[in-house]
Design an enzyme around this catalytic site. Structure first.
Site, PDB file in Angstrom:
ATOM      1  N   LYS A  26     -18.416 -22.470   0.120  1.00 48.31           N
ATOM      2  CA  LYS A  26     -19.627 -21.694  -0.197  1.00 48.31           C
ATOM      3  C   LYS A  26     -19.344 -20.700  -1.315  1.00 48.31           C
ATOM      4  O   LYS A  26     -20.104 -20.603  -2.283  1.00 48.31           O
ATOM      5  CB  LYS A  26     -20.089 -20.929   1.059  1.00 48.31           C
ATOM      6  N   ASN A  27     -18.239 -19.950  -1.176  1.00 51.68           N
ATOM      7  CA  ASN A  27     -18.001 -18.864  -2.128  1.00 51.68           C
ATOM      8  C   ASN A  27     -17.469 -19.345  -3.481  1.00 51.68           C
ATOM      9  O   ASN A  27     -17.324 -18.552  -4.409  1.00 51.68           O
ATOM     10  CB  ASN A  27     -17.069 -17.812  -1.516  1.00 51.68           C
ATOM     11  N   CYS A 120     -25.346  -3.839   3.619  1.00 54.82           N
ATOM     12  CA  CYS A 120     -25.605  -5.059   4.387  1.00 54.82           C
ATOM     13  C   CYS A 120     -24.879  -4.913   5.716  1.00 54.82           C
ATOM     14  O   CYS A 120     -24.270  -3.887   5.974  1.00 54.82           O
ATOM     15  CB  CYS A 120     -25.153  -6.293   3.627  1.00 54.82           C
ATOM     16  N   ARG A 125     -21.024  -2.096   0.240  1.00 53.76           N
ATOM     17  CA  ARG A 125     -20.848  -3.121  -0.799  1.00 53.76           C
ATOM     18  C   ARG A 125     -21.570  -2.817  -2.116  1.00 53.76           C
ATOM     19  O   ARG A 125     -22.512  -3.513  -2.498  1.00 53.76           O
ATOM     20  CB  ARG A 125     -21.266  -4.492  -0.248  1.00 53.76           C
ATOM     21  N   ASP A 308     -12.555 -12.513   5.679  1.00 51.36           N
ATOM     22  CA  ASP A 308     -13.483 -13.531   6.201  1.00 51.36           C
ATOM     23  C   ASP A 308     -12.912 -14.302   7.398  1.00 51.36           C
ATOM     24  O   ASP A 308     -13.607 -15.119   7.985  1.00 51.36           O
ATOM     25  CB  ASP A 308     -13.887 -14.520   5.091  1.00 51.36           C
ATOM     26  N   ARG A 400     -25.849 -19.864   7.055  1.00 46.78           N
ATOM     27  CA  ARG A 400     -25.596 -19.443   5.677  1.00 46.78           C
ATOM     28  C   ARG A 400     -24.279 -20.017   5.162  1.00 46.78           C
ATOM     29  O   ARG A 400     -24.106 -20.165   3.954  1.00 46.78           O
ATOM     30  CB  ARG A 400     -25.504 -17.907   5.600  1.00 46.78           C
TER      31      ARG A 400
HETATM   32  N1  EPU Z   1     -16.384  -2.991  -4.293  1.00 43.09           N
HETATM   33  C1  EPU Z   1     -16.717  -1.810  -4.920  1.00 43.09           C
HETATM   34  N2  EPU Z   1     -17.485  -1.866  -6.042  1.00 43.09           N
HETATM   35  C2  EPU Z   1     -17.902  -3.034  -6.568  1.00 43.09           C
HETATM   36  C3  EPU Z   1     -17.577  -4.244  -5.935  1.00 43.09           C
HETATM   37  C4  EPU Z   1     -16.800  -4.190  -4.780  1.00 43.09           C
HETATM   38  O1  EPU Z   1     -16.341  -0.745  -4.460  1.00 43.09           O
HETATM   39  O2  EPU Z   1     -18.586  -3.009  -7.610  1.00 43.09           O
HETATM   40  C5  EPU Z   1     -15.561  -2.981  -3.067  1.00 43.09           C
HETATM   41  C6  EPU Z   1     -16.301  -3.508  -1.841  1.00 43.09           C
HETATM   42  O3  EPU Z   1     -17.102  -2.538  -1.222  1.00 43.09           O
HETATM   43  C7  EPU Z   1     -15.163  -3.968  -0.977  1.00 43.09           C
HETATM   44  C8  EPU Z   1     -14.125  -4.461  -1.997  1.00 43.09           C
HETATM   45  O4  EPU Z   1     -14.502  -3.884  -3.235  1.00 43.09           O
HETATM   46  O5  EPU Z   1     -14.610  -2.884  -0.273  1.00 43.09           O
HETATM   47  C9  EPU Z   1     -14.032  -5.955  -2.163  1.00 43.09           C
HETATM   48  O6  EPU Z   1     -15.328  -6.523  -2.246  1.00 43.09           O
HETATM   49  P1  EPU Z   1     -15.650  -7.764  -3.167  1.00 43.09           P
HETATM   50  O7  EPU Z   1     -16.460  -7.303  -4.322  1.00 43.09           O
HETATM   51  O8  EPU Z   1     -14.405  -8.512  -3.456  1.00 43.09           O
HETATM   52  O9  EPU Z   1     -16.598  -8.628  -2.224  1.00 43.09           O
HETATM   53  P2  EPU Z   1     -17.760  -9.563  -2.722  1.00 43.09           P
HETATM   54  O10 EPU Z   1     -17.401 -10.115  -4.039  1.00 43.09           O
HETATM   55  O11 EPU Z   1     -19.059  -8.891  -2.556  1.00 43.09           O
HETATM   56  C10 EPU Z   1     -16.777 -11.795  -1.747  1.00 43.09           C
HETATM   57  C11 EPU Z   1     -17.228 -12.855  -0.797  1.00 43.09           C
HETATM   58  C12 EPU Z   1     -17.240 -12.303   0.621  1.00 43.09           C
HETATM   59  C13 EPU Z   1     -15.815 -11.850   0.954  1.00 43.09           C
HETATM   60  C14 EPU Z   1     -15.334 -10.828  -0.081  1.00 43.09           C
HETATM   61  C15 EPU Z   1     -13.897 -10.395   0.120  1.00 43.09           C
HETATM   62  C16 EPU Z   1     -18.676 -14.227  -2.166  1.00 43.09           C
HETATM   63  C17 EPU Z   1     -20.041 -14.699  -2.480  1.00 43.09           C
HETATM   64  N3  EPU Z   1     -18.552 -13.315  -1.183  1.00 43.09           N
HETATM   65  O12 EPU Z   1     -17.703 -10.724  -1.625  1.00 43.09           O
HETATM   66  O13 EPU Z   1     -17.609 -13.364   1.494  1.00 43.09           O
HETATM   67  O14 EPU Z   1     -15.786 -11.264   2.232  1.00 43.09           O
HETATM   68  O15 EPU Z   1     -15.461 -11.380  -1.404  1.00 43.09           O
HETATM   69  O16 EPU Z   1     -13.057 -11.491   0.073  1.00 43.09           O
HETATM   70  O17 EPU Z   1     -17.713 -14.690  -2.756  1.00 43.09           O
HETATM   71  C18 EPU Z   1     -18.473 -14.320   3.468  1.00 43.09           C
HETATM   72  O18 EPU Z   1     -18.342 -15.437   2.938  1.00 43.09           O
HETATM   73  O19 EPU Z   1     -18.724 -14.172   4.687  1.00 43.09           O
HETATM   74  C19 EPU Z   1     -18.328 -13.118   2.648  1.00 43.09           C
HETATM   75  C20 EPU Z   1     -18.808 -11.932   3.017  1.00 43.09           C
END
Ligand code: EPU
Length: 421
Positions: A26-27, A120, A125, A308, A400
């Site tokens: 998915k990701n 969320c 996030r 995850d 999802r």
């Molecule tokens: N963060 C910030 N600022 C930003 C972006 C992120 O502070 O601008 C922080 C977040 O709050 C968090 C950390 O950085 O503490 C890491 O978050 P990340 O941005 O890596 O998460 P994401 O990109 O929103 C993806 C996956 C998630 C998975 C996370 C961590 C996708 C679509 N989603 O989310 O997947 O948990 O990386 O590996 O790729 C799931 O599949 O259930 C899921 C939630």
């Protein structure tokens, strides 16, 4: 989009045996679908999982003017006529990954308007790092009534340092940089296999990217990209979830079509719990022990133990012989499954982001409520080992991210059915 209010009814206690084929990730699929916005023409994607999030991304791309057709895990996307640059609240609020259209839209159209995702179920996030990166590349950022409006006539290469490695942030900047003027360096980039898969897909479109999978990614902008033809990598979290299921049921499940080298952290941790692994190419045989052993872990960005898989690991060790300590460091609110596991008799204490799990002899079936995608998966892991019947409501979360999960579980002998709530 219609929310399915089905519930799952699971009778636990069976040793699950057989084979399971892993679906596309998915990701990885979501950012690669967004990447098709970067080039006109017909894009062909294989191994696309049929999931609610994939359909949401398809609908978002269609709203932007793209053609989207998904049949038998093959998607055809046509981004020749992109005529809209807005990701509306209605879609972003159901799927945060909608923000992945930000980078490609600014690169292709010079502007994007994306609803701010807000909090969320698993935490605040923010997307400040995505915006900081685009600003460094010369974009102007304005906030208006809950939307972020990003504009740049032509993005310019820049050096962007993330103070935390963000997966979708790295993906957004990598996509934006493919069509920027000059060279972009992303430092402290996310190293997840899904980032590498996106880079591979972009390279197949003609992008110049080096270093994906390392902490520094270098992207040399090109003037034009061509449509992609790409096969999505296997879903490592789905594979990890089935490993936990084999482990907790004392089962013997062969997980097919997966990539063992993406699963090192998960396999090593599950080995510590007593689970036996036999790896042979793309197949991994997973044999659950008579009695599980406790393990300690802290969630970390890749190649660390993934957030995850945290909930599923917690279900597993809830019946281990001793005390486990699991710390969640990525998202501040990702221990929602604990309250549900306690309703099944698990002995878990929480202090901040750290859970102390004292293994109990048995879990007992109970009526439960799913709160987010991975929490739902953890409740299934627990229910399959529990004595008696468990019902899990709000499983639209599960739809999802897990393709055909009941069919796959029934095939290995689980007693599971979906009923109307
Ligand atoms: N963060 C910030 N600022 C930003 C972006 C992120 O502070 O601008 C922080 C977040 O709050 C968090 C950390 O950085 O503490 C890491 O978050 P990340 O941005 O890596 O998460 P994401 O990109 O929103 C993806 C996956 C998630 C998975 C996370 C961590 C996708 C679509 N989603 O989310 O997947 O948990 O990386 O590996 O790729 C799931 O599949 O259930 C899921 C939630």
């Amino acid at each position: 989009m219609e929310v399915c209010l089905d519930k799952l009814v699971i009778k636990g206690g069976k040793r699950l045996k057989g084979t399971v084929e892993i679906s596309g990730s998915k990701n990885a699929a979501l950012p690669i679908m967004a990447a098709t916005l970067l080039a006109s023409g017909e894009h062909h994607l294989s191994r696309v999982p049929h999931l609610r999030d994939v359909m949401t991304m398809g609908r978002l791309l269609a709203d932007l003017g793209a053609g989207f057709h998904l049949e038998k895990n093959k998607a055809i996307l046509d981004c020749s006529r992109i005529n809209n640059y807005e990701a509306p609240y209605e879609l972003v609020s159901t799927m945060r990954a909608s923000v992945l259209v930000l980078g490609p839209l600014v690169a292709r159209l010079g502007k994007a308007k994306v609803s701010l995702p807000g909090g969320c179920a698993i935490g605040a996030r923010p997307i400040n790092l995505h915006l900081m990166g685009l600003e460094k590349m010369g974009a102007t950022i304005n906030l208006e009534s809950g939307y972020v409006l990003v504009k740049a006539k032509k993005l310019k290469g820049a050096t962007i340092y993330f103070d935390v490695p963000t997966v979708t942030g790295t993906e957004n900047i990598m996509m934006a940089a493919t069509l920027a003027d000059g060279k972009t360096l992303i430092e402290n980039a996310a190293r997840e296999p899904e980032v590498v898969d996106l880079a591979d897909a972009l390279i197949s479109m003609g992008a110049k990217i080096k270093g994906a999978g390392n902490s520094t990614i270098e992207i040399e902008g090109v003037s034009k990209l061509k449509p992609l033809r790409h096969t999505i990598i296997p879903d490592r979290i789905e594979a990890g979830t089935f490993m936990a299921i084999a482990g907790i049921t004392g089962g013997d499940i062969t997980i097919k079509k997966c990539k063992a080298d993406h699963l090192d952290a998960i396999i090593n941790k599950l080995k510590d719990s007593g689970i036996i692994f036999r790896i042979s190419g793309k197949s991994i045989r997973v044999i659950g022990p008579k009695k599980l052993m406790p393990v300690n872990t802290t969630t970390m960005p890749y190649p660390g133990f993934p957030t995850d898989m945290q909930a599923q690991l917690m279900s597993l060790v809830s019946i281990a012989d001793g005390t486990s300590i699991i710390s969640e460091t990525i998202f501040e609110n990702r221990l929602m499954h604990v309250a549900e596991l306690r309703r099944m008799g698990a002995d878990i204490n929480i202090d901040g982001g750290t859970a102390t799990i004292r293994g109990v002899e048995k879990l007992k079936g109970a009526p439960l409520m799913a709160t987010d995608l991975r929490a739902s998966a953890s409740l299934i892991v627990a229910a399959l080992a529990a004595e008696g019947e468990t019902t899990i409501k709000r499983i639209y979360h599960l739809d999802r991210g897990y393709e055909n999960i009941e069919e796959k579980l029934i095939k290995v002998g689980a007693d599971i059915k979906r009923e109307k709530e």
